[in-house]
Design a protein around this motif. Structure first.
Motif, PDB file in Angstrom:
ATOM      1  N   THR A  60     -24.688  24.897 -14.534  1.00 41.01           N
ATOM      2  CA  THR A  60     -25.486  25.026 -13.320  1.00 41.01           C
ATOM      3  C   THR A  60     -24.819  24.285 -12.163  1.00 41.01           C
ATOM      4  N   VAL A  61     -24.824  24.898 -10.989  1.00 39.91           N
ATOM      5  CA  VAL A  61     -24.317  24.249  -9.781  1.00 39.91           C
ATOM      6  C   VAL A  61     -25.287  23.150  -9.376  1.00 39.91           C
ATOM      7  N   ARG A  62     -24.744  21.958  -9.132  1.00 31.93           N
ATOM      8  CA  ARG A  62     -25.592  20.826  -8.767  1.00 31.93           C
ATOM      9  C   ARG A  62     -25.185  20.247  -7.430  1.00 31.93           C
ATOM     10  N   ALA A  63     -26.137  19.606  -6.756  1.00 35.49           N
ATOM     11  CA  ALA A  63     -25.891  18.904  -5.499  1.00 35.49           C
ATOM     12  C   ALA A  63     -25.838  17.409  -5.795  1.00 35.49           C
ATOM     13  N   LEU A  64     -24.698  16.803  -5.510  1.00 37.46           N
ATOM     14  CA  LEU A  64     -24.498  15.389  -5.813  1.00 37.46           C
ATOM     15  C   LEU A  64     -24.024  14.635  -4.580  1.00 37.46           C
ATOM     16  N   ALA A  65     -24.074  13.314  -4.676  1.00 35.04           N
ATOM     17  CA  ALA A  65     -23.476  12.461  -3.647  1.00 35.04           C
ATOM     18  C   ALA A  65     -21.994  12.302  -3.951  1.00 35.04           C
ATOM     19  N   LEU A  66     -21.176  12.532  -2.945  1.00 36.04           N
ATOM     20  CA  LEU A  66     -19.731  12.519  -3.134  1.00 36.04           C
ATOM     21  C   LEU A  66     -19.094  11.715  -2.016  1.00 36.04           C
ATOM     22  N   ALA A  67     -18.043  10.991  -2.345  1.00 34.43           N
ATOM     23  CA  ALA A  67     -17.354  10.159  -1.360  1.00 34.43           C
ATOM     24  C   ALA A  67     -16.049  10.813  -0.950  1.00 34.43           C
ATOM     25  N   ASP A  68     -15.822  10.878   0.375  1.00 35.01           N
ATOM     26  CA  ASP A  68     -14.513  11.283   0.882  1.00 35.01           C
ATOM     27  C   ASP A  68     -13.602  10.061   0.812  1.00 35.01           C
ATOM     28  N   ASP A  69     -12.475  10.201   0.170  1.00 32.52           N
ATOM     29  CA  ASP A  69     -11.604   9.048  -0.008  1.00 32.52           C
ATOM     30  C   ASP A  69     -10.151   9.444   0.135  1.00 32.52           C
ATOM     31  N   VAL A  70      -9.296   8.450   0.156  1.00 37.92           N
ATOM     32  CA  VAL A  70      -7.856   8.659   0.207  1.00 37.92           C
ATOM     33  C   VAL A  70      -7.209   7.594  -0.668  1.00 37.92           C
ATOM     34  N   ALA A  71      -6.200   7.982  -1.395  1.00 37.99           N
ATOM     35  CA  ALA A  71      -5.518   7.070  -2.314  1.00 37.99           C
ATOM     36  C   ALA A  71      -4.219   6.571  -1.695  1.00 37.99           C
ATOM     37  N   ALA A  72      -3.861   5.352  -2.063  1.00 41.06           N
ATOM     38  CA  ALA A  72      -2.625   4.746  -1.576  1.00 41.06           C
ATOM     39  C   ALA A  72      -2.177   3.696  -2.582  1.00 41.06           C
ATOM     40  N   VAL A  73      -1.019   3.137  -2.341  1.00 44.22           N
ATOM     41  CA  VAL A  73      -0.517   2.028  -3.148  1.00 44.22           C
ATOM     42  C   VAL A  73      -0.308   0.831  -2.231  1.00 44.22           C
ATOM     43  N   GLY A  74      -0.468  -0.349  -2.798  1.00 47.46           N
ATOM     44  CA  GLY A  74      -0.326  -1.551  -1.996  1.00 47.46           C
ATOM     45  C   GLY A  74       0.094  -2.739  -2.834  1.00 47.46           C
ATOM     46  N   SER A  75       0.018  -3.901  -2.226  1.00 47.04           N
ATOM     47  CA  SER A  75       0.391  -5.149  -2.896  1.00 47.04           C
ATOM     48  C   SER A  75      -0.682  -6.192  -2.636  1.00 47.04           C
ATOM     49  N   LEU A  76      -0.846  -7.076  -3.608  1.00 48.14           N
ATOM     50  CA  LEU A  76      -1.769  -8.193  -3.458  1.00 48.14           C
ATOM     51  C   LEU A  76      -1.029  -9.375  -2.847  1.00 48.14           C
ATOM     52  N   VAL A  77      -1.683 -10.017  -1.884  1.00 46.44           N
ATOM     53  CA  VAL A  77      -1.098 -11.133  -1.151  1.00 46.44           C
ATOM     54  C   VAL A  77      -2.077 -12.293  -1.188  1.00 46.44           C
ATOM     55  N   SER A  78      -1.544 -13.508  -1.267  1.00 43.27           N
ATOM     56  CA  SER A  78      -2.408 -14.693  -1.244  1.00 43.27           C
ATOM     57  C   SER A  78      -3.192 -14.765   0.056  1.00 43.27           C
ATOM     58  N   ASN A  79      -4.405 -15.291  -0.040  1.00 44.07           N
ATOM     59  CA  ASN A  79      -5.181 -15.509   1.163  1.00 44.07           C
ATOM     60  C   ASN A  79      -4.469 -16.482   2.085  1.00 44.07           C
ATOM     61  N   GLU A  80      -3.928 -17.536   1.528  1.00 38.76           N
ATOM     62  CA  GLU A  80      -3.079 -18.479   2.248  1.00 38.76           C
ATOM     63  C   GLU A  80      -1.892 -18.810   1.341  1.00 38.76           C
ATOM     64  N   SER A  81      -0.715 -18.886   1.920  1.00 36.26           N
ATOM     65  CA  SER A  81       0.483 -19.172   1.140  1.00 36.26           C
ATOM     66  C   SER A  81       1.425 -20.017   1.978  1.00 36.26           C
ATOM     67  N   VAL A  82       1.969 -21.065   1.369  1.00 33.51           N
ATOM     68  CA  VAL A  82       2.871 -21.949   2.102  1.00 33.51           C
ATOM     69  C   VAL A  82       3.858 -22.580   1.132  1.00 33.51           C
ATOM     70  N   VAL A  83       5.043 -22.856   1.633  1.00 33.48           N
ATOM     71  CA  VAL A  83       6.046 -23.620   0.895  1.00 33.48           C
ATOM     72  C   VAL A  83       6.127 -24.995   1.540  1.00 33.48           C
ATOM     73  N   LEU A  84       5.805 -26.017   0.766  1.00 33.79           N
ATOM     74  CA  LEU A  84       5.817 -27.376   1.307  1.00 33.79           C
ATOM     75  C   LEU A  84       7.249 -27.853   1.492  1.00 33.79           C
ATOM     76  N   ARG A  85       7.497 -28.440   2.672  1.00 33.66           N
ATOM     77  CA  ARG A  85       8.822 -28.966   3.011  1.00 33.66           C
ATOM     78  C   ARG A  85       8.646 -30.325   3.692  1.00 33.66           C
ATOM     79  N   PRO A  86       9.498 -31.259   3.401  1.00 37.65           N
ATOM     80  CA  PRO A  86       9.387 -32.564   4.069  1.00 37.65           C
ATOM     81  C   PRO A  86       9.832 -32.482   5.527  1.00 37.65           C
ATOM     82  N   GLU A  87       9.196 -33.290   6.375  1.00 34.59           N
ATOM     83  CA  GLU A  87       9.565 -33.332   7.785  1.00 34.59           C
ATOM     84  C   GLU A  87      10.689 -34.319   8.047  1.00 34.59           C
TER      85      GLU A  87
END
Length: 374
Positions: A60-87
């Protein structure tokens, strides 16, 4: 001559009659034998000559909720990132952390040898004590009119210089201690106590992974459909089968002229630290949610010449060919934008045996299309 031909002609006709009778008998026997071997063959044709109903599967043909979407690829990055160096340059006196340890903001991680800086601070404090005493005496003398205003101003200036000297020495001493600038997890160090490091040398990396950023790109044609706050589903090969929800936080105003793509960044909560920066991620950006979308299984579609697609709709045990227009496809179902209405029954298996107007029987009661709301 004519009298001789008459018996021959009669014999020929009699022979032909015998051959015809024999052929009829043989054909009759073969037909009866075929019916005995394949009893269902005779059942395919009714007494009126009409074809028997074809057994098919349908849904039977049904009426459903459907999301329009798009797929991609990415990378995870730190929220904050630093390399400690002496002054400043110096020799490492102590390392106050373990590799991979979680640290808090302001916590001392590395201490450099600060003997000289502590001595300078002690000297600056002594100069400050002397300047404070001189200023106090000068104020007393000035009040009794024994010194001029210029002497008082000089004493006040010397006091300020001494105070600045203490602050400078204190700052130099504090620079010998390298502290965590934010709550984070430290990486793996490549230095040890006793190493001499120069200003700017890399000591250790810090990563805030309680929240991760997901960086990915989309083709420029989606630029007018992306905005902050949209939901992003993230999955990774390091945790197969699991999905994580992120939220678009920023859309780069600059479109990459080389790849004709727009860069987006989403925020992903990672309280358990199961995901790590640098991991490859698969991203599904939900552009919009639509309700009442008509869907059928992909198996119901039949292609035809001219880029046409149609389905067989079951109406009163009879199938009717219906040309349809399709939309998005997902999870083995396809959106129907034109041609069908909710509740219609369409054939999903057995279409090769059908033609428009054929009689059918359903193998099972028609079932609805199963699709999880995305």
């Amino acid at each position: 001559m004519s009298s001789r031909r008459t018996p021959v002609l009669a014999l020929s006709l009699a022979g032909l009659a015998v051959v015809a009778a024999l052929a009829w008998y043989v054909n009759r026997e073969q037909s009866e034998g075929l019916k005995a071997d394949r009893p269902g063959l005779a059942a395919t044709v009714t007494a009126t000559g009409a074809a028997a109903p074809v057994r098919v599967e349908a849904q039977t043909v049904r009426a459903l909720a459907l999301a329009d979407d798009v797929a991609a690829v990415g990378s995870l990055v730190s929220n904050e990132s630093v390399v400690l160096r002496p002054e400043v340059s110096g020799r490492i006196a102590a390392i106050r952390f373990r590799d991979g340890q979680a640290v808090e903001r302001g916590e001392v991680l590395v201490e450099l040898d600060a003997a000289v800086q502590r001595a300078e601070l002690q000297q600056a404090r002594a100069n400050l004590t002397l300047a404070e005493s001189n200023f106090g005496r000068t104020q007393d003398l000035f009040a009794r009119k024994f010194v001029s205003q210029s002497s008082l101003d000089t004493a006040r200036a010397q006091l300020e210089v001494a105070r600045a000297g203490v602050a400078l020495a204190q700052a130099r001493l504090e620079r010998m201690q390298i502290r965590a600038p934010f709550d984070a997890v430290v990486g793996i160090r490549s230095v040890s106590p006793g190493d001499f490091v120069k200003d700017g040398d890399a000591l250790i990396n810090l990563e805030d992974i309680a929240t991760l950023k997901v960086d990915f790109r989309l083709p420029e044609q989606y630029l007018d459909r992306v905005r902050r706050g949209q939901v992003v589903e993230v999955s990774s090969d390091v945790l197969p089968g699991e999905r994580f929800n992120a939220v678009v936080d920023a859309v780069d105003p600059l479109v990459d002229a080389q790849g004709r793509a727009v860069r987006l960044r989403a925020n992903l909560d990672n309280p358990d630290g199961r995901l790590r920066p640098g991991v490859f991620a698969r991203v599904r950006l939900i552009l919009a949610e639509r309700s009442g979308v008509l869907v059928v299984p992909e198996a119901a579609l039949v292609p035809a010449p001219g880029n046409v697609q149609y389905v067989y709709q079951v109406v009163d045990d009879t199938v009717r060919r219906v040309d349809v227009r399709t939309g998005v496809r997902r999870n083995a179902v396809v959106e129907i934008t034109e041609g069908l209405s909710a509740g219609a029954v369409v054939v999903t298996a057995g279409q090769l045996k059908l033609r428009d107007g054929a009689q059918v029987t359903l193998a099972d009661a028609p079932s609805g299309v199963a699709l999880a709301a995305d």
